[in-house]
Design a protein around this motif. Structure first.
Motif, PDB file in Angstrom:
ATOM      1  N   ARG A  70      32.023 -36.919   2.575  1.00  3.92           N
ATOM      2  CA  ARG A  70      31.760 -38.261   2.327  1.00  3.92           C
ATOM      3  C   ARG A  70      30.309 -38.547   2.193  1.00  3.92           C
ATOM      4  O   ARG A  70      29.552 -39.241   1.245  1.00  3.92           O
ATOM      5  CB  ARG A  70      32.370 -39.368   3.332  1.00  3.92           C
ATOM      6  CG  ARG A  70      31.899 -40.846   2.711  1.00  3.92           C
ATOM      7  CD  ARG A  70      32.285 -41.209   1.582  1.00  3.92           C
ATOM      8  NE  ARG A  70      32.030 -42.902   1.366  1.00  3.92           N
ATOM      9  CZ  ARG A  70      31.875 -43.030   0.069  1.00  3.92           C
ATOM     10  NH1 ARG A  70      31.837 -42.386  -1.085  1.00  3.92           N
ATOM     11  NH2 ARG A  70      31.449 -44.349  -0.077  1.00  3.92           N
TER      12      ARG A  70
ATOM     13  N   GLU B   6      29.094 -37.199  -1.022  1.00  3.48           N
ATOM     14  CA  GLU B   6      29.096 -38.022  -2.089  1.00  3.48           C
ATOM     15  C   GLU B   6      28.198 -39.108  -2.178  1.00  3.48           C
ATOM     16  O   GLU B   6      27.429 -39.544  -3.262  1.00  3.48           O
ATOM     17  CB  GLU B   6      30.588 -38.791  -1.919  1.00  3.48           C
ATOM     18  CG  GLU B   6      31.587 -38.046  -2.249  1.00  3.48           C
ATOM     19  CD  GLU B   6      33.123 -38.485  -1.869  1.00  3.48           C
ATOM     20  OE1 GLU B   6      32.839 -39.730  -1.529  1.00  3.48           O
ATOM     21  OE2 GLU B   6      34.175 -37.882  -2.024  1.00  3.48           O
TER      22      GLU B   6
ATOM     23  N   THR C 280      24.876 -37.581  -3.433  1.00  3.93           N
ATOM     24  CA  THR C 280      24.639 -37.415  -4.644  1.00  3.93           C
ATOM     25  C   THR C 280      24.391 -38.749  -5.681  1.00  3.93           C
ATOM     26  O   THR C 280      23.892 -38.669  -6.558  1.00  3.93           O
ATOM     27  CB  THR C 280      26.138 -36.657  -5.215  1.00  3.93           C
ATOM     28  OG1 THR C 280      26.140 -35.463  -4.325  1.00  3.93           O
ATOM     29  CG2 THR C 280      26.131 -36.541  -6.624  1.00  3.93           C
TER      30      THR C 280
END
Length: 204
Positions: A94, A97, A100
């Motif tokens: 997570r 993510e 990013t």
């Protein structure tokens, strides 16, 4: 993007430092918050924790009884390792993510309590350690968080030593100081992070 790892012993004041860095302009990725999300009711993470530790770690509403689980794992290194083996991969995925999704020119601060213990320092461009005297940590945990002294000492003992944390630090923020002084120190650190970000082609 400048990737910053922020860590510190329990009760050292890391959360306050992360709050101040966000106020300066940092993008915060909070591993503790993510760790709660990945074991929320209905998640595979919670089911895995219950499978490992039993229904007794659930509160009446079906959520994770974190104090109960903490009393089990922080007194037993093997059980703590089991919990970490469940939660840490979920948190890592997570966190990647969220990183990013951050702007390319961001100073991204990863607030990671167990950065030292899990050997994660190489993942970051800069590692900041928030440091405080152990007696200061103990006082904060008992007085501000309502822990018993026994629980507080057990949680402190389950973490890396103060010396181990300082060994991996690029920047140390000493937090045996009043809040106004801490604010000044964090502003100085932010100026240094921005300087390093510019040097690597980060924020203008």
């Amino acid at each position: 993007m400048l990737k910053v790892g922020l860590t510190g012993g329990i009760g050292a004041g890391k959360s306050e430092v992360s709050r101040l860095l966000v106020a300066c302009g940092a993008v915060l990725i909070d591993a503790d918050r993510i760790a709660r999300e990945v074991v929320a009711p209905g998640t595979p993470g919670l089911r895995a924790v219950v499978d490992a530790f039993g229904e007794g770690v659930l509160a009446a509403d079906g959520s994770l009884d974190r104090p109960q689980l903490g009393s089990i794992v922080f007194a037993d290194p093997e059980k703590l390792a089991v919990l970490n083996s469940i939660v840490h991969p979920l948190v890592g995925a997570r966190s990647r993510e969220l990183e990013t999704a951050a702007p390319e020119d961001a100073v991204v601060v990863h607030d990671v309590p167990l950065l030292t213990e899990n050997g994660l320092a190489p993942l970051y461009d800069v590692v900041i350690v928030v440091d405080a005297d152990p007696e200061t940590q103990l006082d904060r945990l008992v007085r501000l968080r309502g822990m018993t002294e026994e629980d507080a000492r057990a949680r402190m003992a389950a973490q890396a030593t103060r010396e181990k944390r300082r060994e991996i630090a690029d920047i140390v923020i000493d937090n045996d100081v009043p809040l106004p002084e801490l604010e000044r120190r964090v502003q100085d650190v932010w100026a240094e992070l921005v300087r390093r970000a510019h040097a690597t082609g980060g924020p203008e």
